[in-house]
Design a protein around this motif. Structure first.
Motif, PDB file in Angstrom:
ATOM      1  N   ARG A  68      50.743  38.316  34.889  1.00 38.57           N
ATOM      2  CA  ARG A  68      50.908  39.605  35.594  1.00 38.57           C
ATOM      3  C   ARG A  68      50.807  40.767  34.614  1.00 38.57           C
ATOM      4  NH1 ARG A  68      49.285  40.142  39.755  1.00 38.57           N
ATOM      5  NH2 ARG A  68      50.695  41.849  40.359  1.00 38.57           N
ATOM      6  N   SER A  69      51.220  40.535  33.360  1.00 39.50           N
ATOM      7  CA  SER A  69      51.165  41.589  32.353  1.00 39.50           C
ATOM      8  C   SER A  69      49.746  41.796  31.820  1.00 39.50           C
ATOM      9  CB  SER A  69      52.114  41.246  31.199  1.00 39.50           C
ATOM     10  OG  SER A  69      51.947  42.138  30.121  1.00 39.50           O
ATOM     11  N   ARG A  70      49.035  40.698  31.574  1.00 40.88           N
ATOM     12  CA  ARG A  70      47.746  40.794  30.911  1.00 40.88           C
ATOM     13  C   ARG A  70      46.557  40.860  31.871  1.00 40.88           C
ATOM     14  NH1 ARG A  70      47.988  36.088  26.464  1.00 40.88           N
ATOM     15  NH2 ARG A  70      45.882  36.887  26.040  1.00 40.88           N
ATOM     16  N   TRP A  71      46.689  40.234  33.036  1.00 46.78           N
ATOM     17  CA  TRP A  71      45.605  40.234  34.016  1.00 46.78           C
ATOM     18  C   TRP A  71      46.175  40.621  35.390  1.00 46.78           C
ATOM     19  CZ3 TRP A  71      46.225  36.140  30.513  1.00 46.78           C
ATOM     20  CH2 TRP A  71      45.236  36.056  29.526  1.00 46.78           C
ATOM     21  N   PRO A  72      46.526  41.875  35.549  1.00 49.52           N
ATOM     22  CA  PRO A  72      47.206  42.295  36.795  1.00 49.52           C
ATOM     23  C   PRO A  72      46.360  42.093  38.040  1.00 49.52           C
ATOM     24  CG  PRO A  72      46.523  44.198  35.486  1.00 49.52           C
ATOM     25  CD  PRO A  72      46.345  42.992  34.623  1.00 49.52           C
ATOM     26  N   GLN A  73      45.033  41.968  37.878  1.00 49.81           N
ATOM     27  CA  GLN A  73      44.178  41.768  39.047  1.00 49.81           C
ATOM     28  C   GLN A  73      44.209  40.334  39.551  1.00 49.81           C
ATOM     29  OE1 GLN A  73      43.152  42.009  36.008  1.00 49.81           O
ATOM     30  NE2 GLN A  73      41.499  40.537  35.605  1.00 49.81           N
ATOM     31  N   ALA A  74      44.760  39.398  38.744  1.00 53.08           N
ATOM     32  CA  ALA A  74      44.807  37.988  39.137  1.00 53.08           C
ATOM     33  C   ALA A  74      45.957  37.744  40.120  1.00 53.08           C
ATOM     34  CB  ALA A  74      44.972  37.102  37.903  1.00 53.08           C
ATOM     35  N   THR A  75      45.728  36.805  41.027  1.00 51.68           N
ATOM     36  CA  THR A  75      46.747  36.376  41.979  1.00 51.68           C
ATOM     37  C   THR A  75      47.327  35.046  41.507  1.00 51.68           C
ATOM     38  OG1 THR A  75      45.573  37.455  43.790  1.00 51.68           O
ATOM     39  CG2 THR A  75      47.194  35.774  44.394  1.00 51.68           C
ATOM     40  N   VAL A  76      48.659  34.907  41.570  1.00 53.69           N
ATOM     41  CA  VAL A  76      49.313  33.670  41.129  1.00 53.69           C
ATOM     42  C   VAL A  76      50.095  33.069  42.294  1.00 53.69           C
ATOM     43  CG1 VAL A  76      50.898  32.611  39.486  1.00 53.69           C
ATOM     44  CG2 VAL A  76      49.513  34.587  38.784  1.00 53.69           C
TER      45      VAL A  76
ATOM     46  N   ASP B   2      44.227  26.884  54.347  1.00 49.59           N
ATOM     47  CA  ASP B   2      45.023  27.987  54.904  1.00 49.59           C
ATOM     48  C   ASP B   2      45.578  28.876  53.799  1.00 49.59           C
ATOM     49  OD1 ASP B   2      44.520  27.008  57.407  1.00 49.59           O
ATOM     50  OD2 ASP B   2      46.471  26.004  57.626  1.00 49.59           O
ATOM     51  N   LEU B   3      46.073  28.240  52.720  1.00 47.46           N
ATOM     52  CA  LEU B   3      46.620  29.006  51.601  1.00 47.46           C
ATOM     53  C   LEU B   3      45.553  29.886  50.972  1.00 47.46           C
ATOM     54  CD1 LEU B   3      48.781  29.642  49.422  1.00 47.46           C
ATOM     55  CD2 LEU B   3      47.940  27.634  48.173  1.00 47.46           C
TER      56      LEU B   3
ATOM     57  N   GLU C 191      42.704  37.182  52.009  1.00 48.94           N
ATOM     58  CA  GLU C 191      43.073  38.343  52.821  1.00 48.94           C
ATOM     59  C   GLU C 191      44.019  39.265  52.075  1.00 48.94           C
ATOM     60  OE1 GLU C 191      41.728  39.290  55.687  1.00 48.94           O
ATOM     61  OE2 GLU C 191      40.390  37.604  55.305  1.00 48.94           O
ATOM     62  N   ARG C 192      44.958  38.681  51.328  1.00 51.80           N
ATOM     63  CA  ARG C 192      45.894  39.489  50.549  1.00 51.80           C
ATOM     64  C   ARG C 192      45.159  40.299  49.486  1.00 51.80           C
ATOM     65  NH1 ARG C 192      51.606  38.610  48.512  1.00 51.80           N
ATOM     66  NH2 ARG C 192      51.723  39.816  46.570  1.00 51.80           N
TER      67      ARG C 192
ATOM     68  N   LYS D 111      42.074  41.268  49.528  1.00 52.28           N
ATOM     69  CA  LYS D 111      41.302  42.331  50.180  1.00 52.28           C
ATOM     70  C   LYS D 111      42.186  43.528  50.492  1.00 52.28           C
ATOM     71  CE  LYS D 111      37.705  39.528  52.390  1.00 52.28           C
ATOM     72  NZ  LYS D 111      37.173  39.027  53.683  1.00 52.28           N
ATOM     73  N   ARG D 112      43.442  43.253  50.895  1.00 57.24           N
ATOM     74  CA  ARG D 112      44.360  44.345  51.243  1.00 57.24           C
ATOM     75  C   ARG D 112      44.877  45.065  50.004  1.00 57.24           C
ATOM     76  NH1 ARG D 112      46.676  40.349  54.433  1.00 57.24           N
ATOM     77  NH2 ARG D 112      48.459  40.266  53.001  1.00 57.24           N
ATOM     78  N   GLU D 113      45.181  44.291  48.959  1.00 62.96           N
ATOM     79  CA  GLU D 113      45.904  44.858  47.825  1.00 62.96           C
ATOM     80  C   GLU D 113      45.010  45.449  46.743  1.00 62.96           C
ATOM     81  OE1 GLU D 113      48.426  41.895  46.227  1.00 62.96           O
ATOM     82  OE2 GLU D 113      49.924  42.067  47.833  1.00 62.96           O
ATOM     83  N   HIS D 114      43.782  44.942  46.614  1.00 62.76           N
ATOM     84  CA  HIS D 114      42.991  45.299  45.438  1.00 62.76           C
ATOM     85  C   HIS D 114      41.773  46.182  45.658  1.00 62.76           C
ATOM     86  CE1 HIS D 114      45.418  42.767  42.911  1.00 62.76           C
ATOM     87  NE2 HIS D 114      45.213  41.730  43.696  1.00 62.76           N
ATOM     88  N   PRO D 115      41.480  46.657  46.870  1.00 59.97           N
ATOM     89  CA  PRO D 115      40.224  47.409  47.013  1.00 59.97           C
ATOM     90  C   PRO D 115      40.160  48.639  46.127  1.00 59.97           C
ATOM     91  CG  PRO D 115      41.616  47.680  48.952  1.00 59.97           C
ATOM     92  CD  PRO D 115      42.194  46.565  48.140  1.00 59.97           C
ATOM     93  N   GLU D 116      41.255  49.403  46.034  1.00 60.21           N
ATOM     94  CA  GLU D 116      41.228  50.617  45.216  1.00 60.21           C
ATOM     95  C   GLU D 116      41.068  50.263  43.740  1.00 60.21           C
ATOM     96  OE1 GLU D 116      44.582  53.067  45.966  1.00 60.21           O
ATOM     97  OE2 GLU D 116      44.046  53.458  48.056  1.00 60.21           O
ATOM     98  N   GLN D 117      41.754  49.196  43.316  1.00 57.50           N
ATOM     99  CA  GLN D 117      41.645  48.782  41.920  1.00 57.50           C
ATOM    100  C   GLN D 117      40.236  48.309  41.596  1.00 57.50           C
ATOM    101  OE1 GLN D 117      44.144  45.508  40.923  1.00 57.50           O
ATOM    102  NE2 GLN D 117      43.605  45.522  38.769  1.00 57.50           N
ATOM    103  N   ILE D 118      39.641  47.557  42.526  1.00 60.10           N
ATOM    104  CA  ILE D 118      38.287  47.052  42.309  1.00 60.10           C
ATOM    105  C   ILE D 118      37.296  48.207  42.236  1.00 60.10           C
ATOM    106  CG2 ILE D 118      36.419  45.727  43.358  1.00 60.10           C
ATOM    107  CD1 ILE D 118      38.605  43.857  44.479  1.00 60.10           C
ATOM    108  N   VAL D 119      37.410  49.162  43.176  1.00 55.63           N
ATOM    109  CA  VAL D 119      36.518  50.320  43.177  1.00 55.63           C
ATOM    110  C   VAL D 119      36.699  51.136  41.904  1.00 55.63           C
ATOM    111  CG1 VAL D 119      36.017  52.510  44.308  1.00 55.63           C
ATOM    112  CG2 VAL D 119      36.344  50.459  45.685  1.00 55.63           C
ATOM    113  N   SER D 120      37.961  51.355  41.516  1.00 59.03           N
ATOM    114  CA  SER D 120      38.243  52.126  40.308  1.00 59.03           C
ATOM    115  C   SER D 120      37.643  51.446  39.079  1.00 59.03           C
ATOM    116  CB  SER D 120      39.759  52.277  40.136  1.00 59.03           C
ATOM    117  OG  SER D 120      40.059  52.921  38.920  1.00 59.03           O
ATOM    118  N   GLN D 121      37.778  50.101  39.012  1.00 55.17           N
ATOM    119  CA  GLN D 121      37.226  49.366  37.878  1.00 55.17           C
ATOM    120  C   GLN D 121      35.710  49.476  37.842  1.00 55.17           C
ATOM    121  OE1 GLN D 121      35.477  46.165  38.082  1.00 55.17           O
ATOM    122  NE2 GLN D 121      35.248  46.040  35.853  1.00 55.17           N
ATOM    123  N   ARG D 122      35.080  49.391  39.014  1.00 54.64           N
ATOM    124  CA  ARG D 122      33.617  49.479  39.068  1.00 54.64           C
ATOM    125  C   ARG D 122      33.144  50.876  38.655  1.00 54.64           C
ATOM    126  NH1 ARG D 122      30.610  45.609  41.696  1.00 54.64           N
ATOM    127  NH2 ARG D 122      31.791  43.834  42.441  1.00 54.64           N
ATOM    128  N   ILE D 123      33.849  51.914  39.104  1.00 58.83           N
ATOM    129  CA  ILE D 123      33.490  53.287  38.716  1.00 58.83           C
ATOM    130  C   ILE D 123      33.621  53.456  37.211  1.00 58.83           C
ATOM    131  CG2 ILE D 123      34.192  55.709  38.880  1.00 58.83           C
ATOM    132  CD1 ILE D 123      34.940  55.144  41.801  1.00 58.83           C
TER     133      ILE D 123
END
Length: 487
Positions: free
Chosen positions: A70-78, A114-115, A121-122, A124-136
């Motif tokens: 969570r500290s080093r790769w905040p974009q990763a899901t655990v 299912d997991l 889905e999570r 998609k909800r949580e990371h769109p702004e981060q993904i867009v910001s990273q791409r910009i």
């Protein structure tokens, strides 16, 4: 979604991998580890989107691993794996940022599917702004890399930071102008030999594609796949496409980008016939660009006095030099856009011309564009208001004399201050620049057609100070009067 499995029991890891594969082709297992320490090493080499980690492991348990990720790769899901049906374990994991947890006893293909669906889905909800910001941020970094004339090796950590921790291994770069058909073609291709691909927009309307090969491919196989990729892209567009060779060092990322841009430039200068030309030898770039700016300035000068043959001559020289030396396409187009802004006689015409310059696919297309545009300007007739037409006529008749702004304003029946503003707005240059341009053009004509001494020519064009005349002439044409006469 790229998945990393972390568990110290090999049979459990294998079974989890089986369940993931049964869940569909949208999920890729990028590695498995028997400890938290090994998992971190894998993440450094190949960051995963999802980490499935056992809570209880020797040396570094799942909770500590979760904290590190969570500290080093905040974009990763655990997601935590546990044998304990005890909420205290789950609560501890969730408090430290775990997205979910699952009992090992409940893992089956359908529960894993299912997991994974919930995780997608999570994200998609949580990371769109981060993904867009990273791409910009990455796109801005690319623009800087391509325009920066400094050293062509980059800091590896800087490259990895823009790739969100990803480490490049064997990669290449592709450049082309935005083209939906190309992008759709690449999306449909779904090449299995691509480990990771980034597709990003550049500031100038271009598209930048970075492709990293899957591990273990031989050099020969990489070249075949590179040719396959190239053929797919070029089959979708007639515009210039640039593709680098394969690079193996992240520090050479800029070299790869510049390699692709040079390849795109070569395609631009090959023209519509796509016949190859020999690469240009190394040249004195400073002298080349200096000559380009001389052509540019002379073309603008010819525009200001509406000397259309001279304008076309200067543009022909500019295009000939660009083709011979294969000037960087972006730089050439910026230079042409500057001329276009000076040439177009309306905002609408300027907008159209600028768009045509930017979208031109080959040098001949640019050459024909400016030829047609100059002909339209020439046929458009009067370009100035009646008063300014009178002023222009007066200047052209008396430019050899010691005329002043007040003299010309009087000839146009306007007060000096208003005339000065109006002249600059309509003609594009102020009175003194226009007057000097006419004098320099006449001086150049006399140098080429007569045997008069330089001092006599300076006198005839209204600049009796030979030293000043020589200085102005060199600034205007890039050569001294004597050198101009030799040519």
């Amino acid at each position: 979604m790229k998945i990393l499995i972390v568990d110290d029991e090999a049979p459990i890891k294998d079974y989890i991998a089986h369940c993931i594969r049964e869940s569909g082709a949208d999920y890729e297992i990028v590695g498995s580890a028997a400890s938290g320490v090994a998992a971190l090493r894998i993440m450094e080499q190949q960051p995963a989107d999802l980490v499935l980690a056992d809570i209880t492991m020797p040396r570094m348990d799942g909770i500590e691993l979760l904290t590190q990720i969570r500290s080093r790769w905040p974009q990763a899901t655990v997601v935590m794996l546990t044998c304990h049906d005890d909420f205290s374990f789950a609560r501890s994991a969730m408090q430290r940022g775990a997205a979910d947890y699952i009992l090992k006893s409940e893992i089956e293909p359908h529960t894993m599917r299912d997991l994974l669906g919930r995780v997608v889905e999570r994200r998609k909800r949580e990371h769109p702004e981060q993904i867009v910001s990273q791409r910009i941020s990455f796109a801005k970094f690319l623009d800087q890399v391509l325009e920066d004339p400094a050293a062509d090796l980059l800091d590896r950590d800087t490259v990895r930071a823009h790739l969100m921790g990803y480490m490049l291994h064997d990669y290449f770069v592709c450049l082309f102008r935005y083209n939906k058909a190309v992008l759709d073609g690449l999306a449909l291709a779904n090449f299995p030999w691509i480990r990771r691909q980034w597709t990003l927009p550049l500031e100038n309307g271009g598209i930048f594609v970075l492709v990293d090969f899957v591990c273990g491919m031989s050099a020969g196989e990489q070249q075949r796949r590179l040719a396959e990729f190239s053929a797919r892209v070029r089959a979708c567009t007639d515009e210039p496409v640039g593709i680098s060779t394969v690079y193996h060092d992240e520090a050479a990322f800029k070299r790869a980008a510049l390699d692709a841009r040079r390849d795109q430039s070569r395609a631009f200068y090959r023209g519509a016939d796509k016949q190859p030309r020999a690469d240009v030898n190394d040249v004195d770039k400073e002298a080349m660009y200096k000559q380009l700016f001389v052509y540019r300035n002379n073309a603008i000068t010819a525009l200001s006095v509406r000397d259309w043959p001279a304008f076309r001559d200067q543009m022909d020289g500019l295009f000939a030099l660009a083709g011979e030396r294969q000037v960087a396409v972006g730089r050439l187009k910026r230079l042409l856009c500057f001329i276009a802004e000076m040439a177009a006689d309306s905002e609408q015409a300027t907008t159209v011309l600028l768009a045509q310059i930017v979208s031109a696919a080959h040098l001949e297309e640019l050459r024909e564009l400016f030829r047609e545009f100059s002909e339209k300007l020439e046929k458009s007739g009067q370009r100035y208001s009646e008063n300014i037409e009178m002023a222009v006529a007066y200047i052209r008749k008396h430019f050899r004399d010691n005329i002043t702004l007040q003299d010309v304003a009087g000839a146009a029946f306007l007060n000096t201050e208003y005339f000065s503003r109006r002249f600059k707005k309509e003609v594009g240059v102020n009175f003194s620049e226009y007057l000097l341009t006419l004098r320099m053009q006449e001086a150049q004509r006399l140098l080429r057609t007569t045997a008069l001494r330089v001092s006599d020519i300076a006198e005839q064009v209204g600049i009796p100070n030979v030293s000043y005349f020589t200085s102005v002439f060199k600034k205007q044409f890039g050569t001294t009067p004597a050198e101009s006469r030799k040519h």
